[in-house]
Design an enzyme around this catalytic site. Sequence first.
Site, PDB file in Angstrom:
ATOM      1  N   ASP A  83      -5.708   1.906  -3.568  1.00  0.00           N
ATOM      2  CA  ASP A  83      -6.982   1.660  -2.880  1.00  0.00           C
ATOM      3  C   ASP A  83      -7.423   2.871  -2.078  1.00  0.00           C
ATOM      4  OD1 ASP A  83      -5.165   1.510  -0.779  1.00  0.00           O
ATOM      5  OD2 ASP A  83      -5.928  -0.371   0.030  1.00  0.00           O
ATOM      6  N   ASP A 139      -2.111   6.162  -3.477  1.00  0.00           N
ATOM      7  CA  ASP A 139      -1.015   5.454  -2.823  1.00  0.00           C
ATOM      8  C   ASP A 139      -0.528   4.347  -3.757  1.00  0.00           C
ATOM      9  OD1 ASP A 139      -3.204   3.771  -2.588  1.00  0.00           O
ATOM     10  OD2 ASP A 139      -2.697   3.103  -0.568  1.00  0.00           O
ATOM     11  N   SER A 176       0.819  -1.207   0.000  1.00  0.00           N
ATOM     12  CA  SER A 176       0.000   0.000   0.000  1.00  0.00           C
ATOM     13  C   SER A 176       0.857   1.262   0.000  1.00  0.00           C
ATOM     14  CB  SER A 176      -0.954  -0.036   1.205  1.00  0.00           C
ATOM     15  OG  SER A 176      -1.964   0.918   1.095  1.00  0.00           O
ATOM     16  N   ASP A 179      -0.874   1.165  -4.119  1.00  0.00           N
ATOM     17  CA  ASP A 179      -1.774   0.164  -4.712  1.00  0.00           C
ATOM     18  C   ASP A 179      -3.117   0.750  -5.101  1.00  0.00           C
ATOM     19  OD1 ASP A 179      -2.765   0.475  -2.117  1.00  0.00           O
ATOM     20  OD2 ASP A 179      -3.335  -1.626  -1.927  1.00  0.00           O
TER      21      ASP A 179
END
Length: 474
Positions: free
Chosen positions: A268, A264, A125, A266
């Site tokens: 999400d 960020d 993340s 990833d």
Amino acid sequence: MSFDLAQNGKVLDNAGVRFGVSALPDKLFGTDGIRGKAGDLLTPELALGVGMAAGRVWNQGQNDSKTVIIGQDSRNSSDMLAMAIASGLTSMGLEVWNIGLCPTPCVSYLTRTMGAVGGIMISASHNPPEDNGIKFFGADGTKLNSEKAIAIENLLKSHNLRGDGNKYGKNIHHHGLATNYQRFLTQSLPADINFQGMRIVLDLAWGAAVEIAPQVFTELGAEVITLHHQADGDRINVNCGSTHLDRIKQAITEYDADMGFAFDGDADRVMAMDSDGNKICGDYILYLWGQYLQEQGQLPNNLLVGTVMANLGFELAWQKLGGKLVRTPVGDQHVQATMWETGAMLGGEQSGHILCHHHHYSGDGIQTALHLASLTRQRGVSLTQLVKESFTPYPQLLKNVRVEDREKRLRWEECEPVRQAIAKAESAMGNQGRILVRASGTEPLIRVMVEAQNHNLVNHWTDNLVAVVEQHLA
């Protein structure tokens, strides 16, 4: 449902997989799967064992599917971990569909819509490049439930894992499936919406959003300026993305942009910024999106779900609209669980991790950004104006104290000097403020947050509490 550690009715001997680490931690799964430094906790041996254990658990479930979706971010260690996990899964007879570089919500969406038994995302993340993680999704696209996570962890700790005879699965590269997710993003927006005439800056953090996010915004007609727009495992999240907003603020001014979105690693989560360079966190996103859904009659009981970090100014303003905010502990899994429990359709975190059950069961930074941009187009006003008309946040300050000792960090509440300092601060502020101290679930940090109507109170008590934590825990 139970998961035994036996194969063919017999408990396996100790000839199974060992994991290349001296000892597994007492609790391997944190708030977002397994996370740690690549090559330290996250070795290829451990990843192989994780794949085998997950394969065993999924094979014992009620789902007849033998397919597992795997995606990854751009970290240098992601290929290694993805291949090792795929080896473990295929040794248990499962078929792996490797999507390659893609956002975490892409794995969640494809797992849910392609009939997979589960999904795995290789990512840490917002963490720095040297870290990595393994996130699990169930067949419905939600984070793996605690029962199955515990079963996987117990199998790993037993060291009693071996492949499933000659029932080997395949590892198939399906990179093109990400276009299904991209199409879904556009289809989730109001009909005939377009961003023509809008100039939008995207900070892609050298991570998982570098391909999909610019494409979807451009296809909708926006003029897109991209920052940190290549997949770069050495630089993912480094001084960029949702946790470092200086560069996107500069670019918005430089290009006279209408707004910007910083993802960020990833993708999400997302942090937004208006044309004046004001940061728009998850509290504002929940308020604005919630207000729109409320007007459309699509927000059951006018309910939003936030966390203990949600600003008091946001909560009071939402109450004035006839709404209610339910707070949970920090972590999207807590927000998700409360949304299921209460029937809420919108929830999220101040960090920009937003869940909207009208469209998806995973936090989705790209989708959130698209809907926020869509909202400004539908309202016919700027994002700056929407924010000005929403609420005034209470001053809030969050500081992190690095605590490497895991036991001290997780048991900080047992430290009497820290407890006394918190009690003293709460007594002094009364109903004019609140305090939150917690251990991070993803990093070796103790987070100290103070919120009050007065900046001086915030600064004074934050500094006081940080000093006590540093003295007695760091």
